[in-house]
Every structure is written in structure tokens, then in C-alpha cells.
Design an enzyme around this catalytic site. Structure first.
Site, PDB file in Angstrom:
ATOM      1  N   HIS A 140      35.051  26.125  48.246  1.00  0.00           N
ATOM      2  CA  HIS A 140      34.496  27.485  48.176  1.00  0.00           C
ATOM      3  C   HIS A 140      33.099  27.432  48.801  1.00  0.00           C
ATOM      4  CE1 HIS A 140      36.962  28.949  44.424  1.00  0.00           C
ATOM      5  NE2 HIS A 140      37.408  29.560  45.505  1.00  0.00           N
ATOM      6  N   CYS A 164      29.662  29.146  39.810  1.00  0.00           N
ATOM      7  CA  CYS A 164      31.073  29.517  39.631  1.00  0.00           C
ATOM      8  C   CYS A 164      31.276  30.310  38.346  1.00  0.00           C
ATOM      9  CB  CYS A 164      31.949  28.274  39.549  1.00  0.00           C
ATOM     10  SG  CYS A 164      31.945  27.255  41.006  1.00  0.00           S
TER      11      CYS A 164
HETATM   12  N1  ARG Z   1      39.245  25.235  39.292  1.00  0.00           N
HETATM   13  C1  ARG Z   1      38.755  26.373  39.997  1.00  0.00           C
HETATM   14  C2  ARG Z   1      39.484  26.513  41.330  1.00  0.00           C
HETATM   15  O1  ARG Z   1      39.805  25.526  41.924  1.00  0.00           O
HETATM   16  C3  ARG Z   1      37.279  26.260  40.189  1.00  0.00           C
HETATM   17  C4  ARG Z   1      36.647  27.490  40.778  1.00  0.00           C
HETATM   18  C5  ARG Z   1      35.195  27.330  41.061  1.00  0.00           C
HETATM   19  N2  ARG Z   1      34.608  28.541  41.456  1.00  0.00           N
HETATM   20  C6  ARG Z   1      33.722  28.701  42.449  1.00  0.00           C
HETATM   21  N3  ARG Z   1      33.170  29.841  42.621  1.00  0.00           N
HETATM   22  N4  ARG Z   1      33.442  27.740  43.281  1.00  0.00           N
HETATM   23  O2  ARG Z   1      39.758  27.581  41.804  1.00  0.00           O
END
Ligand code: ARG
Length: 284
Positions: free
Chosen positions: A184, A278
Site C-alpha cells: 500500500h 493503517c
Molecule cells: N492485513 C491488511 C491487508 O493486507 C493490512 C492493511 C494495512 N493497511 C494500510 N493502510 N496499509 O490488507
């Protein structure tokens, strides 16, 4: 290449700008009641490495307390059983000038979160735009004041930029992510203010690095150790930067640029590939 590299120790004290918190922020968070790692959709996740649920709860509460201590407002959305990643509110939507673009998740495990967040916004009276392409909210769609930086490559689709441009009426800078650990955009870039950001160059292709360098007059580079501790998953109010405590070198560089750093420890959430950013969705 070091685009306008701002390195701790190279900026004379007199040149360090005075940073101002532009205004108190409003954030949306989701309590980690059902948070676990029971599937793996990014390289940080290992269902065999158990989450300490009590510690996660305390860490999440300390993040919320850090925001309120800075004068920000925190709203919460009720977590839903069976959605262990719902705690990562940043992925729930993108909100700019009161307009909401709902999320559409890539992986089936998180699909239901899109509707859960969209329903919350509708109940609060927001107009919610339905997403056409896959987009994981503010995880990949990062507001930078005069523009929006949109990441793609792992989750959000490159085509999402058109929906974002049309809805929010701001120029969109599209950047490709190339390292699966930084899946991300908010794991590789923190916008500190309109003109300043910190990033991990190796997470982007060359065009993306160049685009960020062209957009931000001040760009702080994170070292491998800080990026690998998910240290870029922080957020700024223009003056105070809430940052993973593990990002020690990055904290120094951000301080040297005139910001205050508020370290927080969200180590349990790193087991899911997450951190303070996150867990937070800004309601602009
Ligand atoms: N386990 C989640 C996923 O893989 C973590 C999300 C993290 N969020 C972020 N905004 N980076 O989607």
C-alpha cells in the site's frame, strides 16, 4: 539518486522551518476487537504467529489517546466479527472535502469491509460514491493538499486515478509500487505537509520516484531499516508526526526538518502488515 535529499545534520538550525499544525483533525478508527491474523494477503502476515490480543488493544488505545492529546477528534466505527482487518480504517474509504469514495477491496477476505464503511458514512449523512475499480481507500490514495498521490501495483488499480480525479477534482499523481512488502502507498510514503514528504525510494519504480521528487520540494528519504520496520506508516497534522517508534532514524530526519515526532508502538499490528496510519482514516 537523492532528490533534494534532506538529511539530518545537513540543515543549519536557522534554516529549519517552523511547522504549523494546520487545524485539528478528525479521524475514524475501528477497535481491534476481532483483530487476528488468520489469512495471509501480504508478506507480513503469518497465521502461525499469534497476535497478543490484549497488547493489540492497549496499543490501539494508546494511538487513540495520542490523537486526542494532540487535540484531534476520533470517531469510531463498530468492528464486525469475521473481519479481522477491519481495524485498518485507512482502507475503508477516501474522504476529501466531505466527499467519500467507497473502497472496493482486492481480496475476498476483506470484501465486506467496503460496505461496512460505506454504510457508516451514509448513516452520518455523507454522499458516498460507489467505486468502479479496486481501491483500498487511503491506503493507496494519499491526499497531499494541492494534489492526490495514487499508488497502484499490488492492491488499488492504476485506473482508479480517473474516479479519484473526477470525484475530488484535484490533480492525481499516479505512482507504481514495486516491492510486495510495501503493498500500500501508505507503507512507503508519509505526506508531512503540502510541500514535504518522507518516502522509501526502493518501494517505487523510477518514474514514481521522479514524480514524487518533482512534486515535493522537500523529500526525506527513509533508510532500509526504517522502511522494513514499517516505519513510514505514520501521519502528520502539519506539525506533529505520529510515527512508529521503531523508525528511529526517520524520526531524527523528520525532527531535523522542523516537525515534532510522536512515537507510538503498534507492533502487534505489524504482524498484519499495518501500523498507526493503517489504523486511521482522516475525515476531511
Ligand atoms: N492485513 C491488511 C491487508 O493486507 C493490512 C492493511 C494495512 N493497511 C494500510 N493502510 N496499509 O490488507
Amino acid at each position: 539518486m537523492t532528490p533534494t535529499g534532506l538529511v539530518a545534520g545537513t540543515v543549519p538550525a536557522a534554516a529549519v522551518p517552523h511547522r504549523v499544525s494546520t487545524h485539528p483533525r478528525t479521524y475514524l478508527m475501528c477497535s481491534p476487537e476481532y483483530f487476528t491474523v488468520e489469512y495471509a494477503i501480504n508478506p507480513w502476515m503469518n497465521p502461525e504467529d499469534p497476535v497478543d490480543v490484549d497488547l493489540a488493544r492497549r496499543q490501539w488505545e494508546s494511538l487513540r489517546a495520542a490523537y486526542t492529546a494532540l487535540g484531534h477528534t476520533v470517531h469510531t466505527i463498530d468492528p464486525e466479527p469475521g473481519l479481522p482487518d477491519m481495524v485498518f480504517a485507512a482502507n475503508g474509504a477516501t474522504v476529501i472535502s466531505g466527499k467519500v469514495l467507497a473502497a472496493r477491496f482486492k481480496y475476498q477476505e476483506r470484501h465486506a469491509e467496503g460496505e461496512a464503511y460505506a454504510a457508516w458514512f451514509r448513516r452520518q449523512g455523507y454522499a458516498v460514491a460507489d467505486p468502479v475499480t479496486v481501491n483500498e481507500g487511503e491506503g493507496d490514495i494519499v491526499f497531499a493538499g494541492r494534489a492526490i498521490i495514487a499508488g497502484h501495483g499490488f492492491r488499488t488499480e492504476a485506473e482508479t486515478r480517473h474516479e479519484v480525479e473526477e470525484l475530488f477534482r484535484l490533480p492525481v499523481i499516479s505512482v507504481r509500487l514495486v516491492d510486495p512488502r510495501f503493498y500500500h502507498l501508505d507503507t512507503a510514503l508519509i505526506v508531512l505537509d503540502e510541500h514535504t514528504a518522507a518516502y522509501y525510494p526502493a518501494a517505487f519504480d523510477e518514474a514514481g520516484q521522479a514524480a514524487l521528487a518533482a512534486h515535493f520540494p522537500e523529500l526525506i528519504e527513509a533508510k532500509d531499516e526504517d522502511a522494513e520496520a514499517l516505519g513510514l506508516n505514520g501521519l502528520s497534522d502539519g506539525r506533529n508526526v505520529v510515527l512508529p517508534v521503531q523508525a528511529t532514524q526517520l524520526a531524527e530526519r523528520i525532527r531535523a526538518a522542523g516537525f515534532d515526532v510522536v512515537p507510538v508502538d503498534l507492533s502487534e499490528f505489524r504482524k498484519a502488515g499495518g501500523g498507526p496510519k493503517c489504523c486511521t482514516l482522516e475525515l476531511r
